[in-house]
Enzyme design. Structure first.
Site, mmCIF file in Angstrom:
data_model
loop_
_atom_site.group_PDB
_atom_site.id
_atom_site.type_symbol
_atom_site.label_atom_id
_atom_site.label_comp_id
_atom_site.label_asym_id
_atom_site.label_seq_id
_atom_site.Cartn_x
_atom_site.Cartn_y
_atom_site.Cartn_z
ATOM 1 N N SER A 10 45.417 57.976 47.826
ATOM 2 C CA SER A 10 45.962 59.252 48.307
ATOM 3 C C SER A 10 45.164 60.436 47.770
ATOM 4 C CB SER A 10 47.411 59.318 47.819
ATOM 5 O OG SER A 10 47.858 60.631 47.726
ATOM 6 N N TYR B 193 54.195 59.900 41.821
ATOM 7 C CA TYR B 193 53.577 59.189 42.949
ATOM 8 C C TYR B 193 52.055 59.200 42.798
ATOM 9 C CZ TYR B 193 51.680 58.548 47.669
ATOM 10 O OH TYR B 193 50.923 58.124 48.735
HETATM 11 P P1 NAD Z 1 55.511 53.797 54.812
HETATM 12 O O1 NAD Z 1 56.628 53.973 53.841
HETATM 13 O O2 NAD Z 1 55.767 54.083 56.244
HETATM 14 O O3 NAD Z 1 54.921 52.323 54.689
HETATM 15 C C1 NAD Z 1 54.948 51.583 53.504
HETATM 16 C C2 NAD Z 1 55.609 50.234 53.787
HETATM 17 O O4 NAD Z 1 55.578 49.450 52.595
HETATM 18 C C3 NAD Z 1 57.066 50.347 54.193
HETATM 19 O O5 NAD Z 1 57.272 49.687 55.434
HETATM 20 C C4 NAD Z 1 57.845 49.665 53.071
HETATM 21 O O6 NAD Z 1 59.001 48.987 53.531
HETATM 22 C C5 NAD Z 1 56.793 48.733 52.477
HETATM 23 N N1 NAD Z 1 56.960 48.417 51.052
HETATM 24 C C6 NAD Z 1 57.101 49.291 50.031
HETATM 25 N N2 NAD Z 1 57.202 48.633 48.862
HETATM 26 C C7 NAD Z 1 57.126 47.305 49.155
HETATM 27 C C8 NAD Z 1 57.198 46.123 48.352
HETATM 28 N N3 NAD Z 1 57.384 46.168 47.036
HETATM 29 N N4 NAD Z 1 57.093 44.928 48.971
HETATM 30 C C9 NAD Z 1 56.931 44.861 50.326
HETATM 31 N N5 NAD Z 1 56.871 45.956 51.124
HETATM 32 C C10 NAD Z 1 56.972 47.163 50.533
HETATM 33 O O7 NAD Z 1 54.292 54.694 54.279
HETATM 34 P P2 NAD Z 1 52.936 55.124 54.996
HETATM 35 O O8 NAD Z 1 52.976 56.583 55.190
HETATM 36 O O9 NAD Z 1 52.660 54.224 56.148
HETATM 37 O O10 NAD Z 1 51.905 54.851 53.812
HETATM 38 C C11 NAD Z 1 51.169 53.637 53.717
HETATM 39 C C12 NAD Z 1 50.280 53.703 52.485
HETATM 40 O O11 NAD Z 1 49.388 54.812 52.573
HETATM 41 C C13 NAD Z 1 51.048 53.909 51.178
HETATM 42 O O12 NAD Z 1 50.414 53.143 50.173
HETATM 43 C C14 NAD Z 1 50.895 55.389 50.870
HETATM 44 O O13 NAD Z 1 50.963 55.647 49.489
HETATM 45 C C15 NAD Z 1 49.504 55.637 51.419
HETATM 46 N N6 NAD Z 1 49.279 57.026 51.829
HETATM 47 C C16 NAD Z 1 49.978 57.560 52.864
HETATM 48 C C17 NAD Z 1 49.714 58.869 53.273
HETATM 49 C C18 NAD Z 1 50.427 59.521 54.416
HETATM 50 O O14 NAD Z 1 50.156 60.706 54.674
HETATM 51 N N7 NAD Z 1 51.302 58.815 55.150
HETATM 52 C C19 NAD Z 1 48.737 59.621 52.601
HETATM 53 C C20 NAD Z 1 48.078 59.055 51.515
HETATM 54 C C21 NAD Z 1 48.336 57.734 51.160
HETATM 55 C C1 UGA Z 2 51.643 63.330 52.135
HETATM 56 C C2 UGA Z 2 52.328 61.952 52.001
HETATM 57 O O1 UGA Z 2 53.744 62.083 52.008
HETATM 58 C C3 UGA Z 2 51.926 61.242 50.742
HETATM 59 O O2 UGA Z 2 52.380 59.885 50.844
HETATM 60 C C4 UGA Z 2 50.450 61.255 50.627
HETATM 61 O O3 UGA Z 2 50.019 60.600 49.516
HETATM 62 C C5 UGA Z 2 49.899 62.668 50.665
HETATM 63 O O4 UGA Z 2 50.279 63.229 51.928
HETATM 64 C C6 UGA Z 2 48.408 62.691 50.586
HETATM 65 O O5 UGA Z 2 47.749 63.428 51.325
HETATM 66 O O6 UGA Z 2 47.868 62.002 49.745
HETATM 67 P P1 UGA Z 2 52.359 65.778 51.588
HETATM 68 O O7 UGA Z 2 51.047 66.473 51.723
HETATM 69 O O8 UGA Z 2 53.350 66.330 50.640
HETATM 70 O O9 UGA Z 2 52.197 64.249 51.192
HETATM 71 O O10 UGA Z 2 52.907 65.690 53.087
HETATM 72 P P2 UGA Z 2 54.186 66.282 53.792
HETATM 73 O O11 UGA Z 2 55.411 65.653 53.259
HETATM 74 O O12 UGA Z 2 53.959 66.176 55.243
HETATM 75 O O13 UGA Z 2 54.184 67.826 53.344
HETATM 76 C C7 UGA Z 2 53.154 68.721 53.751
HETATM 77 C C8 UGA Z 2 53.511 70.110 53.260
HETATM 78 O O14 UGA Z 2 54.669 70.569 53.960
HETATM 79 C C9 UGA Z 2 53.848 70.179 51.778
HETATM 80 O O15 UGA Z 2 53.301 71.323 51.195
HETATM 81 C C10 UGA Z 2 55.376 70.279 51.763
HETATM 82 O O16 UGA Z 2 55.903 71.005 50.679
HETATM 83 C C11 UGA Z 2 55.645 71.011 53.045
HETATM 84 N N1 UGA Z 2 56.995 70.710 53.546
HETATM 85 C C12 UGA Z 2 57.365 69.441 53.787
HETATM 86 C C13 UGA Z 2 57.870 71.759 53.725
HETATM 87 O O17 UGA Z 2 57.541 72.939 53.500
HETATM 88 N N2 UGA Z 2 59.131 71.478 54.187
HETATM 89 C C14 UGA Z 2 59.539 70.201 54.448
HETATM 90 O O18 UGA Z 2 60.715 70.008 54.868
HETATM 91 C C15 UGA Z 2 58.627 69.146 54.244
#
Ligand code: NAD
Ligand code: UGA
Length: 321
Positions: free
Chosen positions: A131, A155
């Site tokens: 992340s 996190y």
């Molecule tokens: P998500 O919550 O939609 O997907 C994660 C999945 O992992 C879920 O379906 C959950 O049920 C499963 N899971 C969690 N813990 C588990 C465990 N112990 N055993 C088995 N399954 C488990 O999240 P996402 O947004 O798809 O993120 C996927 C990955 O990418 C994560 O590692 C997250 O940290 C990383 N990531 C996401 C973002 C983002 O913007 N979405 C940004 C940076 C990093």
């Molecule tokens: C996201 C993901 O949730 C993380 O899992 C991930 O690791 C991270 O990106 C990443 O880039 O690594 P975040 O940037 O906080 O984290 O994403 P959002 O939850 O979409 O929030 C984006 C911005 O909107 C933040 O500044 C947050 O404070 C703001 N926000 C979010 C609000 O102002 N109001 C809300 O109701 C939700």
């Protein structure tokens, strides 16, 4: 192209994992998903359904409903795995402030269990989903991979610790690994706790949006198909020496600008209230993606305007989700 491989996707029922699954299952790969369908948000059953209903090939797919914290889950794997995409984690920067123990245990132990399994079973490659949050508040932008790591949430600390394990297994055991630092990912099936999905839902319902802080925080929002391409390119690359790569779009906008764009796309007025800045929230994410461009041939394609339109169109069709 990744074809005819045995692939394990941990967290494959989640947002990013389900898109990767969809991309890989149509290329004659045998996919095993491990997911515990945790209750952080609902809609994961529907994620899997949305894909499998469209493809005859879903017989080539095995869904293991289990927890990576329990090593017996690996006994259910019925073939030699070529590639692991490790996406399972408890996400949520702000959620992690109040749930530090849960996040730490879940994310770090599940990653360690994956790496130990991969090592013992001669898996050819492990791609870890890290992340942008590992950097904390940047001291310069755009942020390259060498930027100091100053995580400001449990996190982010958990993701950085997992990266260190990923690198350690390469250095000490020669397990081919890479970490990919994703930047706020959005698109169809996006997580309902994240700004884009949450805000669009509220705009549709003519409800108030709550923006944390003054809304001037910048996010390098990155569309899901670019992230899926980056994951696949990393798996195909010869460079799997434990290193980390930024996967962003590299053109951040503020949360206020984001809401402005959404209100135009939805053709609805914006109705904003401003609340306190949240702990754990960084002021800026802005990726320098030159390393991923050069080594992985990663070239993100989808602008924020195009990506928001696609997300909006999907959400219109799935209003009940
Ligand atoms: P998500 O919550 O939609 O997907 C994660 C999945 O992992 C879920 O379906 C959950 O049920 C499963 N899971 C969690 N813990 C588990 C465990 N112990 N055993 C088995 N399954 C488990 O999240 P996402 O947004 O798809 O993120 C996927 C990955 O990418 C994560 O590692 C997250 O940290 C990383 N990531 C996401 C973002 C983002 O913007 N979405 C940004 C940076 C990093
Ligand atoms: C996201 C993901 O949730 C993380 O899992 C991930 O690791 C991270 O990106 C990443 O880039 O690594 P975040 O940037 O906080 O984290 O994403 P959002 O939850 O979409 O929030 C984006 C911005 O909107 C933040 O500044 C947050 O404070 C703001 N926000 C979010 C609000 O102002 N109001 C809300 O109701 C939700």
């Amino acid at each position: 192209m990744i074809k005819n491989k045995n692939i394990l996707i941990s967290g494959g029922a989640g947002f990013i994992g389900s898109h990767l699954f969809e991309n890989l299952i149509i290329k004659d790969n045998y996919i095993i998903i491990i997911d515990n369908f945790n209750d952080y948000y609902s809609g994961k059953e529907e994620n899997i359904e949305e894909i499998t209903k469209n493809y005859e090939k879903f017989k080539d797919f095995d869904l293991i409903r289990g927890d990576l914290l329990n090593k017996s889950v690996f006994e259910e794997i019925n073939c030699d795995i070529d590639i692991i995409f490790h996406l399972a984690a408890q996400p949520g920067v702000r959620y992690s402030i109040e749930h530090a123990g849960k996040i730490t245990n879940n994310n770090i132990i599940s990653t360690l269990n994956i790496l130990e399994y991969a090592d013992k079973n001669n898996v050819k490659k492990v791609i870890y989903s890290s992340s942008s949050s590992v950097y904390g508040n940047p001291i310069y932008t755009p942020v390259d991979e060498e930027h100091p790591k100053n995580p400001i949430s449990p996190y982010a600390i958990s993701k950085l610790c997992c990266e260190m394990y990923v690198d350690y297994f390469f250095r000490e055991n020669n397990l081919p690994t890479s970490s990919l630092r994703f930047y706020t990912v959005y698109g169809p099936r996006g997580r309902p706790d994240m700004a884009i999905r949450k805000f669009l839902n509220l705009i549709f319902q003519d409800k108030e949006i709550t923006i944390y802080g003054e809304g001037e925080q910048l996010r390098d929002f990155t569309y899901i198909s670019d992230i899926v391409n980056g994951l696949i390119l990393a798996a195909e690359s010869n460079n799997s020496s434990g290193e980390a790569f930024n996967l962003g779009y590299s053109n951040p906008i503020s949360v206020n600008q984001l809401v402005e764009k959404m209100s135009k796309i939805a053709n609805k007025p914006k109705n904003i209230i401003y609340a306190d800045k949240q702990k754990g929230d960084v002021d800026i994410t802005h990726s320098d993606i030159n390393k991923a461009k050069t080594i992985l041939n990663y070239h993100p394609q989808i602008s924020i305007d195009e990506g928001l339109q696609k997300t909006y169109d999907w959400l219109r069709k799935n209003m009940n989700k």
